[in-house]
Enzyme design. Structure first.
Site, PDB file in Angstrom:
ATOM      1  N   ARG A  79       0.858  -1.184   0.000  1.00  0.00           N
ATOM      2  CA  ARG A  79       0.000   0.000   0.000  1.00  0.00           C
ATOM      3  C   ARG A  79       0.900   1.242   0.000  1.00  0.00           C
ATOM      4  O   ARG A  79       1.892   1.294   0.741  1.00  0.00           O
ATOM      5  CB  ARG A  79      -0.878   0.020   1.249  1.00  0.00           C
ATOM      6  CG  ARG A  79      -1.894  -1.101   1.317  1.00  0.00           C
ATOM      7  CD  ARG A  79      -3.168  -0.746   0.612  1.00  0.00           C
ATOM      8  NE  ARG A  79      -4.205  -1.734   0.869  1.00  0.00           N
ATOM      9  CZ  ARG A  79      -5.470  -1.586   0.494  1.00  0.00           C
ATOM     10  NH1 ARG A  79      -5.837  -0.491  -0.148  1.00  0.00           N
ATOM     11  NH2 ARG A  79      -6.361  -2.531   0.748  1.00  0.00           N
ATOM     12  N   HIS A 114     -12.038  -1.419  -4.815  1.00  0.00           N
ATOM     13  CA  HIS A 114     -12.957  -0.405  -5.307  1.00  0.00           C
ATOM     14  C   HIS A 114     -13.157  -0.555  -6.813  1.00  0.00           C
ATOM     15  O   HIS A 114     -14.295  -0.497  -7.303  1.00  0.00           O
ATOM     16  CB  HIS A 114     -12.417   0.992  -5.001  1.00  0.00           C
ATOM     17  CG  HIS A 114     -12.703   1.480  -3.620  1.00  0.00           C
ATOM     18  ND1 HIS A 114     -12.205   0.857  -2.493  1.00  0.00           N
ATOM     19  CD2 HIS A 114     -13.416   2.556  -3.175  1.00  0.00           C
ATOM     20  CE1 HIS A 114     -12.615   1.520  -1.410  1.00  0.00           C
ATOM     21  NE2 HIS A 114     -13.351   2.545  -1.797  1.00  0.00           N
ATOM     22  N   ARG A 161      -8.338   6.596  -5.793  1.00  0.00           N
ATOM     23  CA  ARG A 161      -7.587   5.668  -4.947  1.00  0.00           C
ATOM     24  C   ARG A 161      -6.088   5.983  -4.989  1.00  0.00           C
ATOM     25  O   ARG A 161      -5.390   5.818  -3.995  1.00  0.00           O
ATOM     26  CB  ARG A 161      -7.821   4.217  -5.406  1.00  0.00           C
ATOM     27  CG  ARG A 161      -9.277   3.802  -5.420  1.00  0.00           C
ATOM     28  CD  ARG A 161      -9.944   4.007  -4.092  1.00  0.00           C
ATOM     29  NE  ARG A 161      -9.498   3.038  -3.104  1.00  0.00           N
ATOM     30  CZ  ARG A 161      -9.666   3.185  -1.794  1.00  0.00           C
ATOM     31  NH1 ARG A 161     -10.211   4.283  -1.305  1.00  0.00           N
ATOM     32  NH2 ARG A 161      -9.238   2.261  -0.964  1.00  0.00           N
ATOM     33  N   HIS A 167      -3.852   2.994  -3.227  1.00  0.00           N
ATOM     34  CA  HIS A 167      -3.387   2.010  -4.189  1.00  0.00           C
ATOM     35  C   HIS A 167      -2.362   2.627  -5.138  1.00  0.00           C
ATOM     36  O   HIS A 167      -2.387   3.841  -5.394  1.00  0.00           O
ATOM     37  CB  HIS A 167      -4.545   1.463  -5.035  1.00  0.00           C
ATOM     38  CG  HIS A 167      -5.466   0.555  -4.291  1.00  0.00           C
ATOM     39  ND1 HIS A 167      -5.114  -0.724  -3.929  1.00  0.00           N
ATOM     40  CD2 HIS A 167      -6.733   0.738  -3.845  1.00  0.00           C
ATOM     41  CE1 HIS A 167      -6.129  -1.292  -3.285  1.00  0.00           C
ATOM     42  NE2 HIS A 167      -7.116  -0.413  -3.223  1.00  0.00           N
TER      43      HIS A 167
END
Length: 237
Positions: A79, A114, A161, A167
């Site tokens: 991440r 997502h 994101r 991400h």
């Protein structure tokens, strides 16, 4: 690989610093693209409009959520929130990036849930609207509106994101492609006429399957519940 991840941080840095006025937009987009919104908003609205489409949204959300979890267990993926702090890649020239509550998500990051789950679950809504427009208009451009809206929304979800440091770009791209392919494959094969017990048993089978995979990986020495240490700062400058 570090250069690829570094390029992802550079993209997030550009989004945050070049377009700071879009911060609230990205926060709203990532909320609307959250898989939880599928169950809270999209499924009830779709079911109200069409039982068949509603069941398709719920079924695809369920299957894709399970697949995304399993993919993350095998692909893992850093991440950005944690990688910037822990890697030491920016020890000489710290990245000018900010964190948000959504940045602090733990666990594997590849592929983006997502993008993958929402992309797959919105496919039957997009195709249903396209089908309706095709019967009411002869305009090729009007019939393309649902597809364009679908692609635009998912692109915005992916950028949100990256902006939030949840991400890396390659994780977003993987989620977008996987979600669209799964939506395309599963939409014509949704079991819309089965009994309620079928869906309950399917959910139970998915739960047991995920538990079996988890404990198998745990037995092999991979602790998927191990979280990275908490960083001491909230802004890297």
């Amino acid at each position: 690989m570090e250069s690829t991840l570094g390029a992802g941080i550079a993209m997030a840095e550009a989004l945050q610093n070049q377009l700071p006025w879009l911060e609230n937009v990205w926060l709203w987009v990532t909320f609307l693209g959250d898989p939880k919104s599928l169950f809270l908003f999209y499924f009830p609205a779709a079911y109200y409009a069409s039982r068949r489409v509603g069941i398709a949204v719920l079924w695809i959300s369920l299957i894709t959520e399970w697949l995304n979890l399993v993919f993350k267990w095998f692909l893992f993926g850093d991440r950005p929130f944690w990688w910037v702090h822990e890697s030491g890649y920016y020890s000489q020239a710290p990245a000018q990036v900010h964190q948000f509550p959504s940045s602090c998500e733990t666990g594997p990051g590849s592929p983006s849930g997502h993008c993958m789950i929402t992309g797959a679950a919105l496919w039957p809504i997009m195709t249903a609207i396209s089908s309706q427009l095709a019967t009411r208009t002869h305009s090729h451009w009007v019939r393309m509106i649902p597809s364009l809206a679908y692609c635009t929304f998912l692109l915005a979800v992916g950028l949100s994101r990256i902006f939030l440091l949840a991400h890396f770009p390659h994780q977003v791209l993987g989620g977008l492609i996987t979600g669209a392919v799964l939506g395309w494959l599963m939409t014509p094969r949704v079991p819309t006429e089965r009994e309620l017990s079928f869906y309950g048993l399917t959910s139970l089978a998915l739960l047991l399957g995920a538990s079996l995979i988890y404990w198998t990986l745990f037995t092999l020495g991979l602790d998927l519940s191990c979280l990275p240490p908490s960083p001491s700062t909230h802004i890297w400058r």
